[in-house]
Motif scaffolding. Sequence first.
Motif, PDB file in Angstrom:
ATOM      1  N   UNK A 125      10.000   4.742   5.435  1.00 15.86           N
ATOM      2  CA  UNK A 125      10.948   5.790   5.816  1.00 15.86           C
ATOM      3  C   UNK A 125      10.943   6.915   4.793  1.00 15.86           C
ATOM      4  N   UNK A 126      10.783   6.572   3.526  1.00  8.80           N
ATOM      5  CA  UNK A 126      10.802   7.567   2.453  1.00  8.80           C
ATOM      6  C   UNK A 126       9.648   8.562   2.602  1.00  8.80           C
ATOM      7  N   UNK A 127       8.437   8.063   2.910  1.00 10.71           N
ATOM      8  CA  UNK A 127       7.314   8.999   3.038  1.00 10.71           C
ATOM      9  C   UNK A 127       7.476   9.860   4.288  1.00 10.71           C
ATOM     10  N   UNK A 128       8.054   9.306   5.365  1.00 10.06           N
ATOM     11  CA  UNK A 128       8.334  10.119   6.546  1.00 10.06           C
ATOM     12  C   UNK A 128       9.338  11.214   6.223  1.00 10.06           C
ATOM     13  N   UNK A 129      10.370  10.857   5.462  1.00 12.43           N
ATOM     14  CA  UNK A 129      11.379  11.844   5.097  1.00 12.43           C
ATOM     15  C   UNK A 129      10.792  12.928   4.196  1.00 12.43           C
ATOM     16  N   UNK A 130       9.985  12.531   3.206  1.00 11.65           N
ATOM     17  CA  UNK A 130       9.383  13.504   2.306  1.00 11.65           C
ATOM     18  C   UNK A 130       8.437  14.441   3.046  1.00 11.65           C
ATOM     19  N   UNK A 131       7.783  13.919   4.093  1.00 16.68           N
ATOM     20  CA  UNK A 131       6.865  14.737   4.882  1.00 16.68           C
ATOM     21  C   UNK A 131       7.595  15.597   5.908  1.00 16.68           C
ATOM     22  N   UNK A 132       8.933  15.444   5.976  1.00 18.61           N
ATOM     23  CA  UNK A 132       9.744  16.182   6.948  1.00 18.61           C
ATOM     24  C   UNK A 132       9.245  15.951   8.375  1.00 18.61           C
ATOM     25  N   UNK A 133       8.870  14.701   8.646  1.00 22.87           N
ATOM     26  CA  UNK A 133       8.396  14.337   9.977  1.00 22.87           C
ATOM     27  C   UNK A 133       9.565  14.300  10.955  1.00 22.87           C
TER      28      UNK A 133
ATOM     29  N   UNK B 129       0.813  -1.216   0.000  1.00 24.48           N
ATOM     30  CA  UNK B 129       0.000   0.000   0.000  1.00 24.48           C
ATOM     31  C   UNK B 129       0.843   1.261   0.000  1.00 24.48           C
ATOM     32  N   UNK B 130       2.054   1.183   0.563  1.00 24.54           N
ATOM     33  CA  UNK B 130       2.903   2.367   0.681  1.00 24.54           C
ATOM     34  C   UNK B 130       3.835   2.501  -0.522  1.00 24.54           C
ATOM     35  N   UNK B 131       4.524   1.421  -0.860  1.00 22.20           N
ATOM     36  CA  UNK B 131       5.470   1.467  -1.976  1.00 22.20           C
ATOM     37  C   UNK B 131       4.761   1.261  -3.300  1.00 22.20           C
ATOM     38  N   UNK B 132       4.109   2.292  -3.825  1.00 27.34           N
ATOM     39  CA  UNK B 132       3.229   2.141  -4.982  1.00 27.34           C
ATOM     40  C   UNK B 132       3.894   2.398  -6.332  1.00 27.34           C
ATOM     41  N   UNK B 133       5.103   2.843  -6.319  1.00 22.62           N
ATOM     42  CA  UNK B 133       5.800   3.078  -7.585  1.00 22.62           C
ATOM     43  C   UNK B 133       7.216   2.524  -7.500  1.00 22.62           C
ATOM     44  N   UNK B 134       7.669   1.858  -8.581  1.00 18.86           N
ATOM     45  CA  UNK B 134       6.992   1.516  -9.832  1.00 18.86           C
ATOM     46  C   UNK B 134       5.862   0.508  -9.585  1.00 18.86           C
ATOM     47  N   UNK B 135       4.990   0.379 -10.579  1.00 23.42           N
ATOM     48  CA  UNK B 135       3.887  -0.565 -10.475  1.00 23.42           C
ATOM     49  C   UNK B 135       3.679  -1.282 -11.809  1.00 23.42           C
TER      50      UNK B 135
END
Length: 278
Positions: A255-263, A205-211
Amino acid sequence: MCYLGTKRFEGLGMAGKRRLLEVMAEAGVIWLQITGGEPLIDPAFPEAYRYAHELGMQLELLSNGSRLHKASVLDLLVELPPSKISLSVYGATAATYDTVTRNRGAFDRFAEGLDRAVRAALNIDLSLIITRQNAHEADAMRAWAKRLRLPFREYANMSPTIHGTAEPLPSQSPEHLTHRAPFTGCPAGVTFFHADPFGRASICKVGREPNVDLITEGVEGLARLGGIAADLMLRTGGCTGCQLSGTCRVCRPMAKVFQEAKAPLSHYCQHGMQEVAR
């Protein structure tokens, strides 16, 4: 608090859904978890659900339960019982529940549907979603589940959206946050996969690309997911060369989405936890 962010009412029509389910069946899918958004609001849900059942899949529904009070929905699930229904709970009183969901009357509809589903002996478990707005009712939510003799889990740690934006994070109740268990590996893209509303298969659900477009590529396209998973799990960016990666508490896509969100690091990284401890 949804990891999907803004949701749109769009996706495959019934012909596309049938094609997607047929590809899944050809691939040997045994367990199909149907989620959303809210899957029960899709006008095509009854037909798609029946077809998945005819194809021999064990079905799990993830739902907010807002439609279970409707006879047409409950009758279908009684006729063709899913292996499990996981229902999200957003409060123990109408005032709190309706505030969290921003939907007047939501609590009454949920409570009625839950009561009917329990009386119908459907296999239900509850997901108690604990946020800043309903944390004061956490004990009451637990008591409700115990009174109904239903298994339940608690979710207080929110993640950023899959688009790497941070809007779910402020909804967290700080006193209810827990430390994630160390990430020891995941068979995403190897023994299971995720398909979005357009039939695009990804490792999870999180790692949607590539698909992989299952509608056009069919079951053969799934053979590429193992390689995609291996690439997505590589430590990159701020995680490159991390000495604590062996006991990291999240997978690389998360971890990537947390980093992109600057959490804050403390939400997902051991380095941040060490800083908090100091």
